[in-house]
Design an enzyme around this catalytic site. Structure first.
Site, mmCIF file in Angstrom:
data_model
loop_
_atom_site.group_PDB
_atom_site.id
_atom_site.type_symbol
_atom_site.label_atom_id
_atom_site.label_comp_id
_atom_site.label_asym_id
_atom_site.label_seq_id
_atom_site.Cartn_x
_atom_site.Cartn_y
_atom_site.Cartn_z
ATOM 1 N N ARG A 265 21.153 -32.248 -0.384
ATOM 2 C CA ARG A 265 20.047 -32.035 -1.096
ATOM 3 C C ARG A 265 20.162 -30.556 -1.263
ATOM 4 O O ARG A 265 19.646 -30.168 -2.592
ATOM 5 C CB ARG A 265 18.665 -32.402 -0.443
ATOM 6 C CG ARG A 265 18.922 -33.626 0.087
ATOM 7 C CD ARG A 265 17.943 -33.892 1.132
ATOM 8 N NE ARG A 265 16.355 -33.729 1.081
ATOM 9 C CZ ARG A 265 15.372 -33.712 1.751
ATOM 10 N NH1 ARG A 265 15.859 -34.163 3.067
ATOM 11 N NH2 ARG A 265 14.286 -33.416 1.723
ATOM 12 N N LEU B 102 21.421 -39.225 9.609
ATOM 13 C CA LEU B 102 20.846 -39.367 8.176
ATOM 14 C C LEU B 102 19.312 -38.850 8.135
ATOM 15 O O LEU B 102 18.820 -39.028 9.413
ATOM 16 C CB LEU B 102 20.859 -40.643 7.483
ATOM 17 C CG LEU B 102 22.078 -41.351 7.388
ATOM 18 C CD1 LEU B 102 21.949 -42.951 6.765
ATOM 19 C CD2 LEU B 102 22.972 -40.777 6.656
ATOM 20 N N ASP B 103 19.019 -38.130 7.120
ATOM 21 C CA ASP B 103 17.664 -37.394 7.275
ATOM 22 C C ASP B 103 16.668 -38.619 7.306
ATOM 23 O O ASP B 103 17.110 -39.836 6.903
ATOM 24 C CB ASP B 103 17.286 -36.802 5.727
ATOM 25 C CG ASP B 103 18.146 -35.620 5.768
ATOM 26 O OD1 ASP B 103 18.713 -35.205 6.642
ATOM 27 O OD2 ASP B 103 18.611 -35.290 4.436
ATOM 28 N N VAL B 104 15.600 -38.567 7.748
ATOM 29 C CA VAL B 104 14.334 -39.682 7.640
ATOM 30 C C VAL B 104 14.229 -40.328 6.222
ATOM 31 O O VAL B 104 14.128 -41.345 6.210
ATOM 32 C CB VAL B 104 12.913 -38.876 8.266
ATOM 33 C CG1 VAL B 104 11.995 -39.964 8.151
ATOM 34 C CG2 VAL B 104 13.104 -38.549 9.625
ATOM 35 N N THR C 149 16.299 -40.530 3.954
ATOM 36 C CA THR C 149 17.772 -41.048 3.230
ATOM 37 C C THR C 149 18.088 -42.481 4.010
ATOM 38 O O THR C 149 18.141 -42.604 5.141
ATOM 39 C CB THR C 149 18.865 -40.124 3.664
ATOM 40 O OG1 THR C 149 18.678 -38.850 3.112
ATOM 41 C CG2 THR C 149 20.121 -40.494 3.310
#
Length: 294
Positions: free
Chosen positions: A224, A124-126, A128
């Site tokens: 995104r 997961l993105d930082v 998110t």
């Protein structure tokens, strides 16, 4: 194409790194240094001296505030990842990570893969939050990597995007690649990898919409990028064109995006397991403000 672009494409480097190589004289065309903007064509001899690889980040056990273990057995550990935490160490990242937090909790993970990201089967993105599964046994690592690759994992996210989607329910099928000029971003590009996102509007507000998102593929920044390409970026995601005024009003300093649900076949029992994560406080607050204003 331009010389720096050719070096970037052929060697898998960022555009900035490729330009630096060219400017330092480490990329020769037919034995001669050329400016990075020079065009190269088929048949030319391109000789590039690559820099030494960066040393791998070292994994250090470190408690991570807000990291919650939802489920754990001998094969898997499922966590609720807080905002500001990366999945694993990487060059340039000095903040907390899921694997360092698990190590501090005494959770042993699979040893397959690079040392700094052992056990990691998806990320997961930082910015998110939400559900992540990490493999603890070698068998689970192999099984989960295959399941993610074969698209056998049900990944569902909730996102609040700007405006109202038309149609309210649909599929975004658009390839994603690195942005041609911004190294840290991605974009819908004809040269990209196939990327498919299914969405369904859950609730519409005056200036935004809460959507349920099902990922068919798992590209970096996929949700995104796809909603930004539709001109409905995730609220708070100023990196991909979101309105900073709306983000400030909602007191958001990151994208409204949460990994809500994850379901897959348990690698040992082959039974389906499903995990759900509640919204964190910052997303709850932003959602409440939007609901009150509608």
């Amino acid at each position: 194409m331009r010389l720096d672009q050719a070096v970037s494409r052929l060697f898998g480097l960022s555009r900035t790194a490729a330009a630096t190589l060219v400017e330092s004289g480490d990329a020769l065309v037919d034995g001669i240094p050329r400016p990075k903007s020079d065009k190269v064509s088929a048949g030319a001899w391109l000789e590039v001296t690559l820099p030494s690889p960066a040393s791998a980040p070292v994994l250090v056990a470190e408690p991570v505030h807000g990291l919650q273990v939802i489920y754990s057995d001998d094969d898997i550990v499922v966590v609720n990842k807080p905002v500001g935490v990366a999945a694993h160490p990487s060059p340039g990242w000095t903040g907390p990570t899921v694997v360092s937090g698990l190590a501090a909790m005494g959770q042993n993970v699979a040893t397959t893969g690079a040392a700094e990201r052992q056990g990691i089967v998806h990320r997961l993105d930082v910015g998110t939050t939400g559900i992540m599964v990490v493999a603890k046994s070698e068998m689970a690592y192999s099984a989960l990597k295959r399941a993610f690759k074969e698209r056998e994992v049900d990944k569902r996210y909730h996102a609040v995007v700007q405006g109202h989607l038309d149609p309210l329910r649909g599929t975004i099928d658009a390839p994603i690649d690195r942005h041609p000029t911004a190294d840290y971003r991605f974009a819908v590009m004809s040269t990209g990898k196939p990327s498919v996102t299914h969405y369904d509007t859950v609730e519409a507000f005056r200036s935004a919409s809460l959507v349920d998102v099902k990922l068919e593929t798992g590209r970096t920044h996929q949700i995104r990028v796809h909603f930004s390409a539709l001109r409905h970026p995730c609220v708070g995601d100023t990196q991909y064109g979101a309105d900073p005024t709306l983000a400030a009003r909602l007191k958001l300093d990151r994208q409204w995006l949460h990994a809500r649900e994850l379901a897959f076949l348990h690698p040992r029992t082959n039974d389906e397991v499903r995990f759900v994560s509640d919204y964190p406080d910052d997303l709850k607050h932003a959602l409440s403000v939007l609901q009150d204003a509608s």
